[in-house]
Design a protein around this motif. Structure first.
Motif, short mmCIF file in Angstrom:
data_model
loop_
_atom_site.label_atom_id
_atom_site.label_comp_id
_atom_site.label_asym_id
_atom_site.label_seq_id
_atom_site.Cartn_x
_atom_site.Cartn_y
_atom_site.Cartn_z
N MET A 133 0.97 -1.17 0.13
CA MET A 133 -0.05 -0.02 0.06
C MET A 133 1.11 1.39 0.01
O MET A 133 1.10 1.69 -0.95
CB MET A 133 -1.28 0.08 1.22
CG MET A 133 -1.88 1.09 1.25
SD MET A 133 -2.85 1.31 2.69
CE MET A 133 -1.82 2.27 3.96
N GLN A 134 1.44 1.77 1.28
CA GLN A 134 2.07 2.95 1.19
C GLN A 134 3.43 2.86 0.96
O GLN A 134 4.23 3.66 0.53
CB GLN A 134 2.05 3.68 2.71
CG GLN A 134 0.71 4.15 2.86
CD GLN A 134 0.63 4.91 4.20
OE1 GLN A 134 1.22 4.52 5.20
NE2 GLN A 134 -0.15 5.83 4.49
N GLU A 163 -0.83 1.56 -7.17
CA GLU A 163 -1.93 0.59 -7.39
C GLU A 163 -3.09 0.75 -6.40
O GLU A 163 -4.38 0.33 -6.82
CB GLU A 163 -1.27 -0.79 -6.88
CG GLU A 163 0.02 -1.20 -7.77
CD GLU A 163 1.33 -0.54 -7.09
OE1 GLU A 163 1.52 -0.61 -5.82
OE2 GLU A 163 2.06 -0.23 -7.99
N ASP A 164 -2.86 1.32 -5.37
CA ASP A 164 -4.06 1.62 -4.19
C ASP A 164 -4.89 2.69 -4.39
O ASP A 164 -5.64 3.18 -3.67
CB ASP A 164 -3.46 1.18 -2.80
CG ASP A 164 -2.70 2.22 -2.47
OD1 ASP A 164 -2.06 2.69 -3.06
OD2 ASP A 164 -2.24 2.08 -1.17
N GLY A 165 -4.53 3.50 -5.44
CA GLY A 165 -5.22 4.89 -5.74
C GLY A 165 -4.40 6.26 -5.88
O GLY A 165 -3.15 5.91 -6.15
N GLN A 202 -4.24 9.80 1.18
CA GLN A 202 -5.16 9.45 0.00
C GLN A 202 -6.23 9.97 -0.21
O GLN A 202 -7.10 10.36 0.72
CB GLN A 202 -5.22 7.67 0.28
CG GLN A 202 -5.72 7.04 -1.02
CD GLN A 202 -5.97 5.49 -0.66
OE1 GLN A 202 -6.00 5.07 0.34
NE2 GLN A 202 -5.77 4.76 -1.70
#
Length: 163
Positions: free
Chosen positions: A1-2, A63-65, A112
């Motif tokens: 994620m991060q 990938e996560d936004g 995010q």
């Protein structure tokens, strides 16, 4: 994620000699594309009176936004936080960014962005970003132009030059 976000930020903005890089201007934003990394929308701000580095604001899709990050000089006062506010309406609350880490003379905060926040960015002309260097100082309040921000994020990837 991060991890993907932080790798893209640190790797992409601490460029080393020989790194393939493409840059394209969109309004007040520079789209920076580096081989093997997601493209970033970047705007660098300076203190008006002195010209010293004040902040680098970065939009990046991973990938996560979509993430909004701010890089500020080392020595920032963490308890005061890092905040931004998009000027869509007077009663719009400020948003708190989360401090990530300090490395190579830069401290980073990020958040995010959901689709509602991104819509606010697309309808606004500017946002305000603020942080404190010391507890006894007024916050550094920076005006960030949003002219070209969405275009720099949505534009097709610029390919880095061949090496």
């Amino acid at each position: 994620m991060q991890q993907a976000l932080m790798t893209a930020l640190v790797t992409g903005l601490g460029l080393t000699a020989g790194t393939a890089l493409a840059q394209e201007k969109y309004g007040s934003w520079l789209q920076i594309c580096e081989e093997g990394q997601p493209c970033r929308a970047v705007q660098q701000l300076a203190v008006t009176q002195t010209g010293e580095f004040a902040a680098r604001i970065i939009g990046i899709k991973v990938e996560d936004g979509l993430w909004l990050a701010a890089q500020v000089p080392m020595g920032v006062y963490f308890p005061a936080g890092a905040v931004f506010k998009v000027n869509t309406a007077e009663d719009t609350p400020q948003e708190q960014m989360i401090w990530q880490r300090c490395l190579n003379g830069i401290c980073e905060a990020a958040i995010q962005l959901d689709s509602e926040r991104l819509e606010d960015f697309s309808q606004a002309d500017q946002m305000y970003f603020a942080y404190r260097m010391r507890p006894d100082e007024d916050p550094r309040l920076l005006n960030v132009s949003l002219d070209g921000f969405i275009d720099a994020l949505e534009a097709p990837r610029s390919d880095p030059p061949e090496q």
